[in-house]
Design a protein around this motif. Structure first.
Motif, PDB file in Angstrom:
ATOM      1  N   GLY A 127       0.839  -1.202   0.000  1.00 42.71           N
ATOM      2  CA  GLY A 127       0.000   0.000   0.000  1.00 42.71           C
ATOM      3  C   GLY A 127       0.870   1.246   0.000  1.00 42.71           C
ATOM      4  N   LEU A 128       0.415   2.291   0.659  1.00 49.56           N
ATOM      5  CA  LEU A 128       1.181   3.548   0.684  1.00 49.56           C
ATOM      6  C   LEU A 128       2.627   3.326   1.137  1.00 49.56           C
ATOM      7  CD1 LEU A 128       1.518   6.709   0.789  1.00 49.56           C
ATOM      8  CD2 LEU A 128       0.786   6.534   3.166  1.00 49.56           C
ATOM      9  N   ILE A 129       2.793   2.634   2.269  1.00 48.65           N
ATOM     10  CA  ILE A 129       4.137   2.502   2.831  1.00 48.65           C
ATOM     11  C   ILE A 129       4.961   1.486   2.030  1.00 48.65           C
ATOM     12  CG2 ILE A 129       5.482   1.927   4.888  1.00 48.65           C
ATOM     13  CD1 ILE A 129       3.891   4.533   5.191  1.00 48.65           C
ATOM     14  N   GLY A 130       4.377   0.318   1.739  1.00 48.06           N
ATOM     15  CA  GLY A 130       5.110  -0.698   0.976  1.00 48.06           C
ATOM     16  C   GLY A 130       5.540  -0.170  -0.387  1.00 48.06           C
ATOM     17  N   SER A 131       4.645   0.532  -1.075  1.00 47.13           N
ATOM     18  CA  SER A 131       4.998   1.019  -2.416  1.00 47.13           C
ATOM     19  C   SER A 131       6.005   2.164  -2.339  1.00 47.13           C
ATOM     20  CB  SER A 131       3.755   1.415  -3.223  1.00 47.13           C
ATOM     21  OG  SER A 131       3.109   2.518  -2.652  1.00 47.13           O
ATOM     22  N   SER A 132       5.938   2.961  -1.275  1.00 40.89           N
ATOM     23  CA  SER A 132       6.951   4.018  -1.108  1.00 40.89           C
ATOM     24  C   SER A 132       8.321   3.385  -0.874  1.00 40.89           C
ATOM     25  CB  SER A 132       6.589   4.944   0.064  1.00 40.89           C
ATOM     26  OG  SER A 132       5.411   5.655  -0.235  1.00 40.89           O
ATOM     27  N   LEU A 133       8.349   2.295  -0.094  1.00 45.05           N
ATOM     28  CA  LEU A 133       9.615   1.575   0.104  1.00 45.05           C
ATOM     29  C   LEU A 133      10.125   1.040  -1.231  1.00 45.05           C
ATOM     30  CD1 LEU A 133       8.849  -0.383   3.409  1.00 45.05           C
ATOM     31  CD2 LEU A 133      10.644   1.344   3.087  1.00 45.05           C
ATOM     32  N   ALA A 134       9.201   0.471  -2.028  1.00 47.08           N
ATOM     33  CA  ALA A 134       9.600  -0.089  -3.324  1.00 47.08           C
ATOM     34  C   ALA A 134      10.215   0.998  -4.211  1.00 47.08           C
ATOM     35  CB  ALA A 134       8.386  -0.712  -4.011  1.00 47.08           C
ATOM     36  N   HIS A 135       9.554   2.157  -4.268  1.00 47.95           N
ATOM     37  CA  HIS A 135      10.090   3.260  -5.093  1.00 47.95           C
ATOM     38  C   HIS A 135      11.464   3.696  -4.585  1.00 47.95           C
ATOM     39  CE1 HIS A 135       6.733   4.170  -7.738  1.00 47.95           C
ATOM     40  NE2 HIS A 135       5.885   4.163  -6.719  1.00 47.95           N
ATOM     41  N   ALA A 136      11.573   3.805  -3.251  1.00 46.38           N
ATOM     42  CA  ALA A 136      12.830   4.297  -2.673  1.00 46.38           C
ATOM     43  C   ALA A 136      13.970   3.301  -2.916  1.00 46.38           C
ATOM     44  CB  ALA A 136      12.650   4.567  -1.182  1.00 46.38           C
ATOM     45  N   VAL A 137      13.667   2.010  -2.766  1.00 47.26           N
ATOM     46  CA  VAL A 137      14.687   0.962  -2.983  1.00 47.26           C
ATOM     47  C   VAL A 137      15.153   0.988  -4.441  1.00 47.26           C
ATOM     48  CG1 VAL A 137      14.973  -1.557  -3.148  1.00 47.26           C
ATOM     49  CG2 VAL A 137      13.981  -0.545  -1.078  1.00 47.26           C
ATOM     50  N   LYS A 138      14.194   1.146  -5.328  1.00 51.59           N
ATOM     51  CA  LYS A 138      14.511   1.161  -6.756  1.00 51.59           C
ATOM     52  C   LYS A 138      15.334   2.412  -7.099  1.00 51.59           C
ATOM     53  CE  LYS A 138      11.952   0.565 -11.057  1.00 51.59           C
ATOM     54  NZ  LYS A 138      10.603   0.477 -11.638  1.00 51.59           N
ATOM     55  N   ALA A 139      14.879   3.543  -6.584  1.00 47.56           N
ATOM     56  CA  ALA A 139      15.560   4.811  -6.896  1.00 47.56           C
ATOM     57  C   ALA A 139      17.023   4.792  -6.442  1.00 47.56           C
ATOM     58  CB  ALA A 139      14.822   5.972  -6.238  1.00 47.56           C
TER      59      ALA A 139
ATOM     60  N   VAL B 120      13.176  -8.511   4.982  1.00 50.37           N
ATOM     61  CA  VAL B 120      11.727  -8.645   4.755  1.00 50.37           C
ATOM     62  C   VAL B 120      11.044  -7.521   5.525  1.00 50.37           C
ATOM     63  CG1 VAL B 120       9.694 -10.104   5.155  1.00 50.37           C
ATOM     64  CG2 VAL B 120      11.896 -11.171   4.544  1.00 50.37           C
ATOM     65  N   ILE B 121      10.227  -6.731   4.831  1.00 50.81           N
ATOM     66  CA  ILE B 121       9.508  -5.659   5.534  1.00 50.81           C
ATOM     67  C   ILE B 121       8.008  -5.869   5.344  1.00 50.81           C
ATOM     68  CG2 ILE B 121       9.177  -3.176   5.846  1.00 50.81           C
ATOM     69  CD1 ILE B 121      11.988  -2.727   4.899  1.00 50.81           C
ATOM     70  N   VAL B 122       7.330  -6.033   6.462  1.00 46.03           N
ATOM     71  CA  VAL B 122       5.877  -6.265   6.456  1.00 46.03           C
ATOM     72  C   VAL B 122       5.178  -4.917   6.617  1.00 46.03           C
ATOM     73  CG1 VAL B 122       3.990  -7.388   7.706  1.00 46.03           C
ATOM     74  CG2 VAL B 122       6.179  -8.586   7.415  1.00 46.03           C
ATOM     75  N   SER B 123       4.326  -4.563   5.645  1.00 44.17           N
ATOM     76  CA  SER B 123       3.630  -3.261   5.670  1.00 44.17           C
ATOM     77  C   SER B 123       2.138  -3.484   5.517  1.00 44.17           C
ATOM     78  CB  SER B 123       4.130  -2.365   4.536  1.00 44.17           C
ATOM     79  OG  SER B 123       5.531  -2.266   4.529  1.00 44.17           O
TER      80      SER B 123
ATOM     81  N   ALA C 247      18.215 -13.704   8.024  1.00 48.47           N
ATOM     82  CA  ALA C 247      17.431 -12.614   7.426  1.00 48.47           C
ATOM     83  C   ALA C 247      17.015 -11.606   8.496  1.00 48.47           C
ATOM     84  CB  ALA C 247      16.181 -13.183   6.753  1.00 48.47           C
ATOM     85  N   ILE C 248      16.810 -10.363   8.047  1.00 49.21           N
ATOM     86  CA  ILE C 248      16.246  -9.346   8.943  1.00 49.21           C
ATOM     87  C   ILE C 248      14.757  -9.248   8.615  1.00 49.21           C
ATOM     88  CG2 ILE C 248      16.200  -6.886   9.534  1.00 49.21           C
ATOM     89  CD1 ILE C 248      19.179  -6.774   8.784  1.00 49.21           C
ATOM     90  N   LEU C 249      13.940  -9.354   9.646  1.00 52.44           N
ATOM     91  CA  LEU C 249      12.488  -9.216   9.494  1.00 52.44           C
ATOM     92  C   LEU C 249      12.079  -7.941  10.221  1.00 52.44           C
ATOM     93  CD1 LEU C 249       9.567 -10.235   8.890  1.00 52.44           C
ATOM     94  CD2 LEU C 249       9.703 -11.531  11.042  1.00 52.44           C
ATOM     95  N   SER C 250      11.413  -7.042   9.492  1.00 49.94           N
ATOM     96  CA  SER C 250      10.955  -5.812  10.143  1.00 49.94           C
ATOM     97  C   SER C 250       9.538  -5.488   9.694  1.00 49.94           C
ATOM     98  CB  SER C 250      11.916  -4.658   9.826  1.00 49.94           C
ATOM     99  OG  SER C 250      11.613  -3.552  10.656  1.00 49.94           O
ATOM    100  N   ASP C 251       8.988  -4.442  10.257  1.00 51.98           N
ATOM    101  CA  ASP C 251       7.640  -4.020   9.886  1.00 51.98           C
ATOM    102  C   ASP C 251       7.607  -2.500   9.945  1.00 51.98           C
ATOM    103  OD1 ASP C 251       7.606  -3.731  12.790  1.00 51.98           O
ATOM    104  OD2 ASP C 251       5.477  -3.331  12.495  1.00 51.98           O
ATOM    105  N   VAL C 252       6.450  -1.933   9.619  1.00 52.69           N
ATOM    106  CA  VAL C 252       6.328  -0.470   9.617  1.00 52.69           C
ATOM    107  C   VAL C 252       5.124  -0.023  10.437  1.00 52.69           C
ATOM    108  CG1 VAL C 252       7.417  -0.245   7.344  1.00 52.69           C
ATOM    109  CG2 VAL C 252       4.929  -0.522   7.496  1.00 52.69           C
ATOM    110  N   GLY C 253       4.567  -0.927  11.217  1.00 51.72           N
ATOM    111  CA  GLY C 253       3.302  -0.676  11.910  1.00 51.72           C
ATOM    112  C   GLY C 253       3.353   0.517  12.849  1.00 51.72           C
ATOM    113  N   SER C 254       2.209   1.183  12.964  1.00 49.49           N
ATOM    114  CA  SER C 254       2.128   2.407  13.769  1.00 49.49           C
ATOM    115  C   SER C 254       2.047   2.137  15.266  1.00 49.49           C
ATOM    116  CB  SER C 254       0.896   3.212  13.344  1.00 49.49           C
ATOM    117  OG  SER C 254       0.920   3.441  11.964  1.00 49.49           O
TER     118      SER C 254
END
Ligand code: NAP
Length: 310
Positions: free
Chosen positions: A15-27, A70-73, A94-101
């Motif tokens: 969603g918002l956060i996962g796709s922002s991560l995807a854009h940032a990783v790619k950029a 791995v980032i769970v969003s 592996a590193i497992l993280s999340d972005v939960g509020s």
């Protein structure tokens, strides 16, 4: 952090956060492979159309296989189920993280599933907008914003350093604290403001003596600024309220007391009390601008003509 590179990053939830991560990783070219997984076929198709990753998976466990990070969003209420699903497929080391509020609840839900040898380091980027879904993301979302990591007492310092470097490399500033402290701080700076906004917008909608067209017509007088928060994703905010219950209730009790003080000052015409409070709060706004967390431009830098009401 220019030499930071992962062979494979898996993003679960796009969603918002996962796709922002995807854009940032790619950029920033941070990974050779970016595997994406999300619950619904429609969102997965959209992620592929947007070219957010290098592979797309209906099953989260297929995305995380062999991933170094791995980032769970997903909404915080879903984090336990996601952890249970991906746990058997996580690579040792592996590193497992999340972005939960919320953090204590996410740790309680995810930690029991994390296999030995996997580094679980919860996180929360304090950055967002009122938009959701894979189209809402953008590469610069995290730039100049804080990300809070809440490592567990036995988290491996090297893994924490890698995750910190990841967030820094996409422009974020990073702070570490324990989960309970995170939940208290966020209850006041984020959760309470959203609850107040949902409440005030709901009250305006319920008023019988003021028409909806009047609420909209005169919204620029203050109401409009609450509607941005109150337009935030209902699933995400339902989950935040349910999963940071104690800290939110504590802050709400404090808020109600302070509101009663204000109410009393207005009732008894105690202008000095009002003036003193409003002067103190104005200084907070100045500090936020000075810290680079908002613009000093009038009206949050909005183009007045663009927002003119018809
Ligand atoms: P979003 O745009 O609504 O995206 C949510 C993602 O989670 C989608 O991929 C969605 O999948 C998936 N999802 C929803 N319900 C699910 C469930 N029950 N099980 C598995 N997956 C599910 O949300 P977001 O704004 O990116 O928020 C994601 C996380 O970031 C939340 O924990 C939130 O607290 C946190 N966060 C949000 C903000 C913000 O401002 N929005 C800021 C910081 C942190 P489908 O679309 O395929 O159904």
């Amino acid at each position: 952090m220019n030499d930071l590179h992962f062979n494979k990053i898996a993003l679960v939830g796009i969603g918002l956060i996962g796709s922002s991560l995807a854009h940032a990783v790619k950029a920033r070219g941070l990974a050779t492979e970016v595997a994406i997984s999300t619950r619904s076929p429609a969102t997965l198709t959209r992620a592929e159309e947007l070219g957010l990753g290098t592979s797309y998976h209906a099953e989260a466990k297929d995305a995380v296989r062999d991933a170094d990070l791995v980032i769970v969003s997903v909404p915080v209420g879903a984090s336990g189920a996601v952890a249970a699903e991906i746990a058997p497929a996580l690579k040792p080391g592996a590193i497992l993280s999340d972005v939960g509020s919320t953090k204590s609840s996410v740790i309680a839900q995810m930690a029991p599933h994390v296999p030995a040898g996997v580094h679980f380091i919860p996180g929360h980027p304090v950055a967002g907008t009122e938009h959701s879904g894979p189209d809402a993301g953008f590469a610069t979302l995290f730039e100049g914003r804080w990300t809070i990591l809440t490592p567990l007492p036995d988290s491996d310092p090297a893994a924490v350093a890698s995750l910190r470097a990841f967030w820094e490399s996409i422009g974020s500033m990073v702070e570490e604290m324990d989960a309970a402290h995170h939940d208290k701080v966020l209850a006041i700076v984020s959760h309470l403001p959203h609850i107040i906004a949902y409440n005030i917008v709901g009250t305006a909608e319920d008023l019988e003596t003021v028409t909806e067209s009047e609420v909209i017509k005169y919204s620029a007088s203050g109401f409009r600024d609450f509607t941005r928060l109150a337009a935030s994703d209902p699933v995400m905010w339902r989950d935040v309220c349910l999963h940071n219950k104690d800290a939110i209730l504590e802050m709400l009790a404090r808020f109600s007391e302070d509101l009663a003080y204000l109410q009393r000052a207005i009732r008894w015409g105690e202008g000095d009390k009002l003036f003193e409070l409003f002067t103190r709060t104005r200084a907070i706004r100045r500090s936020i601008v000075q810290a680079g967390q908002d613009t000093a431009a009038p009206n949050f830098g909005r183009d007045v003509a663009e927002h003119k009401q018809d």
